[in-house]
Design an enzyme around this catalytic site. Structure first.
Site, PDB file in Angstrom:
ATOM      1  N   ARG A  12      -7.293 -10.677   1.670  1.00 35.15           N
ATOM      2  CA  ARG A  12      -6.501  -9.471   1.930  1.00 35.15           C
ATOM      3  C   ARG A  12      -6.708  -9.102   3.544  1.00 35.15           C
ATOM      4  O   ARG A  12      -7.690  -9.302   3.910  1.00 35.15           O
ATOM      5  CB  ARG A  12      -6.766  -8.229   1.079  1.00 35.15           C
ATOM      6  CG  ARG A  12      -6.066  -7.101   1.502  1.00 35.15           C
ATOM      7  CD  ARG A  12      -6.656  -5.958   0.459  1.00 35.15           C
ATOM      8  NE  ARG A  12      -5.768  -4.618   1.030  1.00 35.15           N
ATOM      9  CZ  ARG A  12      -6.184  -3.402   0.564  1.00 35.15           C
ATOM     10  NH1 ARG A  12      -7.245  -3.353  -0.167  1.00 35.15           N
ATOM     11  NH2 ARG A  12      -5.472  -2.430   1.169  1.00 35.15           N
ATOM     12  N   HIS A  13      -5.759  -8.710   4.019  1.00 32.79           N
ATOM     13  CA  HIS A  13      -5.693  -8.517   5.588  1.00 32.79           C
ATOM     14  C   HIS A  13      -6.823  -7.162   5.755  1.00 32.79           C
ATOM     15  O   HIS A  13      -7.187  -6.560   4.960  1.00 32.79           O
ATOM     16  CB  HIS A  13      -4.463  -7.692   5.999  1.00 32.79           C
ATOM     17  CG  HIS A  13      -3.978  -6.528   5.390  1.00 32.79           C
ATOM     18  ND1 HIS A  13      -4.522  -5.281   5.693  1.00 32.79           N
ATOM     19  CD2 HIS A  13      -3.164  -6.497   4.313  1.00 32.79           C
ATOM     20  CE1 HIS A  13      -4.171  -4.355   4.848  1.00 32.79           C
ATOM     21  NE2 HIS A  13      -3.194  -4.857   3.989  1.00 32.79           N
ATOM     22  N   SER A  16      -5.719  -1.684   8.169  1.00 31.92           N
ATOM     23  CA  SER A  16      -4.721  -1.336   9.038  1.00 31.92           C
ATOM     24  C   SER A  16      -4.866   0.050   9.419  1.00 31.92           C
ATOM     25  O   SER A  16      -5.625   0.902   9.116  1.00 31.92           O
ATOM     26  CB  SER A  16      -3.437  -1.696   8.133  1.00 31.92           C
ATOM     27  OG  SER A  16      -3.322  -0.440   7.275  1.00 31.92           O
ATOM     28  N   TRP A  18      -2.944   2.514   8.981  1.00 32.56           N
ATOM     29  CA  TRP A  18      -2.427   3.347   8.106  1.00 32.56           C
ATOM     30  C   TRP A  18      -3.498   3.272   6.835  1.00 32.56           C
ATOM     31  O   TRP A  18      -3.436   4.271   6.274  1.00 32.56           O
ATOM     32  CB  TRP A  18      -1.072   2.971   7.532  1.00 32.56           C
ATOM     33  CG  TRP A  18       0.051   3.615   8.541  1.00 32.56           C
ATOM     34  CD1 TRP A  18      -0.147   3.794   9.627  1.00 32.56           C
ATOM     35  CD2 TRP A  18       1.214   3.917   8.127  1.00 32.56           C
ATOM     36  NE1 TRP A  18       1.168   4.247  10.186  1.00 32.56           N
ATOM     37  CE2 TRP A  18       2.079   4.573   9.086  1.00 32.56           C
ATOM     38  CE3 TRP A  18       2.007   3.656   6.821  1.00 32.56           C
ATOM     39  CZ2 TRP A  18       3.472   4.606   9.275  1.00 32.56           C
ATOM     40  CZ3 TRP A  18       3.481   4.164   6.945  1.00 32.56           C
ATOM     41  CH2 TRP A  18       3.865   4.695   7.986  1.00 32.56           C
ATOM     42  N   THR A  25       1.709   2.716   2.622  1.00 32.73           N
ATOM     43  CA  THR A  25       2.166   1.698   3.558  1.00 32.73           C
ATOM     44  C   THR A  25       3.244   1.011   3.118  1.00 32.73           C
ATOM     45  O   THR A  25       4.386   0.994   3.749  1.00 32.73           O
ATOM     46  CB  THR A  25       0.915   0.687   4.287  1.00 32.73           C
ATOM     47  OG1 THR A  25      -0.088   1.514   4.374  1.00 32.73           O
ATOM     48  CG2 THR A  25       1.316  -0.040   5.240  1.00 32.73           C
ATOM     49  N   ARG A  64      -0.059  -7.362   9.767  1.00 28.80           N
ATOM     50  CA  ARG A  64      -1.387  -7.128   9.525  1.00 28.80           C
ATOM     51  C   ARG A  64      -1.780  -8.240   8.833  1.00 28.80           C
ATOM     52  O   ARG A  64      -3.147  -8.661   8.787  1.00 28.80           O
ATOM     53  CB  ARG A  64      -1.524  -5.848   8.540  1.00 28.80           C
ATOM     54  CG  ARG A  64      -0.784  -5.468   7.412  1.00 28.80           C
ATOM     55  CD  ARG A  64      -0.804  -4.041   6.907  1.00 28.80           C
ATOM     56  NE  ARG A  64      -0.334  -3.851   5.357  1.00 28.80           N
ATOM     57  CZ  ARG A  64       0.896  -3.774   5.333  1.00 28.80           C
ATOM     58  NH1 ARG A  64       1.808  -3.709   6.316  1.00 28.80           N
ATOM     59  NH2 ARG A  64       1.397  -3.436   4.004  1.00 28.80           N
ATOM     60  N   GLU A  91       3.333  -6.850   0.964  1.00 31.19           N
ATOM     61  CA  GLU A  91       2.845  -5.768   0.087  1.00 31.19           C
ATOM     62  C   GLU A  91       3.681  -5.397  -0.768  1.00 31.19           C
ATOM     63  O   GLU A  91       4.837  -5.593  -0.542  1.00 31.19           O
ATOM     64  CB  GLU A  91       2.319  -4.625   0.772  1.00 31.19           C
ATOM     65  CG  GLU A  91       1.572  -3.434   0.163  1.00 31.19           C
ATOM     66  CD  GLU A  91       0.495  -3.774  -0.677  1.00 31.19           C
ATOM     67  OE1 GLU A  91       0.684  -4.482  -1.697  1.00 31.19           O
ATOM     68  OE2 GLU A  91      -0.543  -3.571  -0.184  1.00 31.19           O
ATOM     69  N   HIS A  93       6.667  -2.873  -2.292  1.00 27.20           N
ATOM     70  CA  HIS A  93       7.427  -1.700  -1.636  1.00 27.20           C
ATOM     71  C   HIS A  93       7.093  -0.673  -2.292  1.00 27.20           C
ATOM     72  O   HIS A  93       7.040  -0.421  -3.570  1.00 27.20           O
ATOM     73  CB  HIS A  93       8.814  -2.283  -1.826  1.00 27.20           C
ATOM     74  CG  HIS A  93       9.458  -1.405  -0.834  1.00 27.20           C
ATOM     75  ND1 HIS A  93       9.855   0.055  -0.822  1.00 27.20           N
ATOM     76  CD2 HIS A  93      10.435  -1.544   0.185  1.00 27.20           C
ATOM     77  CE1 HIS A  93      10.490   0.530  -0.090  1.00 27.20           C
ATOM     78  NE2 HIS A  93      11.194  -0.486   0.551  1.00 27.20           N
ATOM     79  N   ARG A 119      -1.319   2.433  -9.422  1.00 28.97           N
ATOM     80  CA  ARG A 119      -1.801   1.263 -10.181  1.00 28.97           C
ATOM     81  C   ARG A 119      -1.265   0.891 -11.565  1.00 28.97           C
ATOM     82  O   ARG A 119      -1.370   0.155 -12.067  1.00 28.97           O
ATOM     83  CB  ARG A 119      -3.331   1.547 -10.436  1.00 28.97           C
ATOM     84  CG  ARG A 119      -4.206   1.524  -9.031  1.00 28.97           C
ATOM     85  CD  ARG A 119      -4.219   0.152  -8.728  1.00 28.97           C
ATOM     86  NE  ARG A 119      -4.769  -0.037  -7.400  1.00 28.97           N
ATOM     87  CZ  ARG A 119      -4.177   0.161  -6.327  1.00 28.97           C
ATOM     88  NH1 ARG A 119      -3.017   0.188  -6.122  1.00 28.97           N
ATOM     89  NH2 ARG A 119      -4.798  -0.077  -4.958  1.00 28.97           N
ATOM     90  N   HIS A 186      -1.612  -9.257   0.692  1.00 32.95           N
ATOM     91  CA  HIS A 186      -2.026  -7.801   0.579  1.00 32.95           C
ATOM     92  C   HIS A 186      -2.658  -7.173  -0.654  1.00 32.95           C
ATOM     93  O   HIS A 186      -2.658  -7.992  -1.790  1.00 32.95           O
ATOM     94  CB  HIS A 186      -0.810  -7.058   0.726  1.00 32.95           C
ATOM     95  CG  HIS A 186       0.240  -7.379   2.029  1.00 32.95           C
ATOM     96  ND1 HIS A 186      -0.024  -6.725   2.997  1.00 32.95           N
ATOM     97  CD2 HIS A 186       0.857  -8.397   2.385  1.00 32.95           C
ATOM     98  CE1 HIS A 186       0.721  -7.122   4.346  1.00 32.95           C
ATOM     99  NE2 HIS A 186       1.455  -8.334   3.448  1.00 32.95           N
TER     100      HIS A 186
HETATM  101  O1  LIG Z   1      -0.540   1.530   0.928  1.00 25.91           O
HETATM  102  C1  LIG Z   1      -0.609   0.510   0.407  1.00 25.91           C
HETATM  103  O2  LIG Z   1       0.500  -0.002   0.899  1.00 25.91           O
HETATM  104  C2  LIG Z   1      -1.486  -0.037  -0.406  1.00 25.91           C
HETATM  105  C3  LIG Z   1      -2.361  -1.035   0.266  1.00 25.91           C
HETATM  106  O3  LIG Z   1      -2.968  -0.444   1.477  1.00 25.91           O
HETATM  107  O4  LIG Z   1      -2.097   1.170  -1.174  1.00 25.91           O
HETATM  108  P1  LIG Z   1      -2.774   1.193  -2.408  1.00 25.91           P
HETATM  109  O5  LIG Z   1      -4.207   0.459  -2.520  1.00 25.91           O
HETATM  110  O6  LIG Z   1      -2.738   2.710  -2.694  1.00 25.91           O
HETATM  111  O7  LIG Z   1      -1.886   0.531  -3.481  1.00 25.91           O
END
Ligand SMILES: O=C(O)[C@@H](CO)OP(=O)(O)O
Length: 252
Positions: A12-13, A16, A18, A25, A64, A91, A93, A119, A186
């Site tokens: 995983r990158h 970042s 953000w 993100t 990233r 990642e 969307h 999740r 990601h």
């Molecule tokens: O914001 C996002 O795109 C993801 C990964 O950084 O976040 P999350 O872990 O909340 O799914």
């Protein structure tokens, strides 16, 4: 010990800009911050120390992941290996949540809805309209994706569906050559791949998080099943702490 002819490394990158600001993100093309760059270099050093030298690289089309791969491969003196990039490794969307603060979203919608969007396997966030502030509808890198295939939001199930053709058509053929394959992507696209590799149920994938910048090695048997379920992080202690941090994002 089962025979394991194939070596796959998932990375995983690094952190970042953000991630550090606690913003959703998704497909927004934010850069690594300084900590993320250091994580990427350390990831490459871990590969080199373990004698795991990638022969081929697959990345998403987001910088990233691209920069993480470049920094890691530089550190392992493997910057020269061939590379393929695909939006199918992007990642998830994040729809209308892209650009929104995670803590503010948690406070506004409550824990249940917040975690469902983050999740749950099959509940996507609301769609992001084409042309909206954090939309990628005009981004030239996606021009070849037909409009009806182009995500405007995704749940993890959608990511599995769009990622798997790339696994079978691009990554598996590289594994078949016998080389070590590095996939730099990601949190959620790698959760989708891990779900597939380990056969994780729709319920259990909810609790699985992937830390930034720590290589995860999968040794696969002739049928591409992991010989060690869940793979092996090259720095297990650091991975444990980082997984907790990802889980608790938003709760600040
Ligand atoms: O914001 C996002 O795109 C993801 C990964 O950084 O976040 P999350 O872990 O909340 O799914």
């Amino acid at each position: 010990m089962a025979d394991a002819p194939y070596k796959l490394i998932l990375l995983r990158h690094g952190e970042s800009e953000w991630n550090a600001k606690n913003l959703f993100t998704g497909w927004v093309d934010v850069n690594l911050n300084e900590k993320g760059e250091k994580e990427a270099v350390r990831g490459g050093e871990l590969l080199q120390d373990a004698g795991l030298l990638p022969d081929v690289l697959h990345t998403s089309t987001l910088k990233r992941a691209i920069r993480t791969a470049n920094l890691a491969l530089d550190a392992a003196d493997r910057a020269w290996i061939p590379v393929q990039r695909s939006w199918r490794l992007n990642e998830r969307h994040y729809g209308a949540l892209q650009g929104k603060d995670k803590a503010a979203t948690l406070a506004e919608f409550g824990e249940e809805q917040f975690m469902k969007w983050r999740r749950s396997y099959d509940t996507p966030p609301p769609e992001l309209a084409d042309g909206a502030e954090w939309s990628q509808s005009d981004d030239p890198r996606y021009a070849a994706i037909p409009s009806e295939l182009r995500p405007r939001t995704e749940c993890l199930k959608d990511v599995v569906v769009r990622m798997l053709p790339y696994w079978y058509d691009a990554i598996v053929p590289d594994l078949l050559t016998g080389g070590t394959v590095l996939v730099t992507a990601h949190g959620n696209s790698l959760r989708a791949l891990v779900k597939h590799l380990d056969g994780v149920s729709d319920e259990d994938i909810v609790g699985l998080n992937i830390p930034t910048g720590i290589p995860l090695l999968y040794e696969l048997d002739a049928d591409f099943h992991p010989t060690t379920p869940g793979g092996r992080y090259l720095d297990p202690e650091a991975a444990k702490a980082a997984i907790e941090a990802v889980k608790n994002q938003g709760k600040k």
